[in-house]
Design a protein around this motif. Structure first.
Motif, short mmCIF file in Angstrom:
data_model
loop_
_atom_site.label_atom_id
_atom_site.label_comp_id
_atom_site.label_asym_id
_atom_site.label_seq_id
_atom_site.Cartn_x
_atom_site.Cartn_y
_atom_site.Cartn_z
N LEU A 195 -8.43 6.15 -5.79
CA LEU A 195 -8.35 5.44 -3.81
C LEU A 195 -8.30 6.95 -2.90
O LEU A 195 -9.31 6.90 -2.09
N ARG A 230 -6.86 -1.95 -11.58
CA ARG A 230 -5.55 -2.37 -10.98
C ARG A 230 -5.21 -1.01 -10.92
O ARG A 230 -4.00 -0.02 -9.66
N LEU A 275 -5.53 2.74 -9.40
CA LEU A 275 -6.29 2.03 -8.09
C LEU A 275 -5.63 3.29 -7.33
O LEU A 275 -6.92 3.98 -7.07
N ASN A 276 -4.59 3.79 -7.12
CA ASN A 276 -3.98 4.62 -6.82
C ASN A 276 -3.91 6.26 -6.92
O ASN A 276 -4.21 7.29 -6.11
N VAL A 282 -10.17 -6.43 -7.49
CA VAL A 282 -8.93 -5.67 -8.09
C VAL A 282 -8.17 -5.80 -6.63
O VAL A 282 -6.58 -5.76 -7.63
N ILE A 298 -14.75 0.05 -12.71
CA ILE A 298 -14.73 -1.70 -11.74
C ILE A 298 -14.90 -2.85 -12.26
O ILE A 298 -14.64 -3.26 -12.13
N LEU A 338 -13.98 -2.59 -5.29
CA LEU A 338 -12.37 -2.97 -5.05
C LEU A 338 -12.06 -4.24 -4.37
O LEU A 338 -11.79 -4.92 -5.42
N LEU A 373 -5.45 -2.90 0.48
CA LEU A 373 -6.56 -2.84 0.30
C LEU A 373 -6.59 -1.34 1.41
O LEU A 373 -6.49 -0.03 1.39
#
Length: 96
Positions: A31, A24, A27-28, A61, A16, A56, A67
């Motif tokens: 996270l 980005r 991210l999913n 990001v 990161i 993040l 977020l």
């Protein structure tokens, strides 16, 4: 076993820092497991998860509001420690 989680969170945190906003697309993928690590029994792993989620926001990001919207399921997580740590994270974010 906790060292694997801890080292993995360290590596993702470094990614990161290195990629910044280019992180980005990943991210999913990152996270959900990071939120789950907030409920770990080891404090060091929880601290690393806090660090990752904070990174993040710091590395831009994603802004804090979107977020936390993505982490919304953490507020109703089955593990009470995850719920508590999400609230601590939210409180720390608001205090900054």
């Amino acid at each position: 076993m906790f060292q694997v989680s801890q080292n993995g969170l360290d590596v993702v945190g470094l990614l990161i820092e290195r990629l910044g906003s280019n992180f980005r697309p990943y991210l999913n993928t990152v996270l959900g497991p990071a939120v789950d690590r907030l409920g770990d029994t080891r404090e060091t792993v929880r601290d690393k998860a806090h660090y990752l989620i904070t990174k993040l926001m710091e590395e831009e990001v994603m802004d804090p509001q979107p977020l936390f919207e993505k982490m919304q399921n953490g507020f109703t997580h089955k593990n009470g420690k995850v719920r508590e740590e999400i609230l601590v994270l939210l409180q720390n974010t608001l205090n900054v």
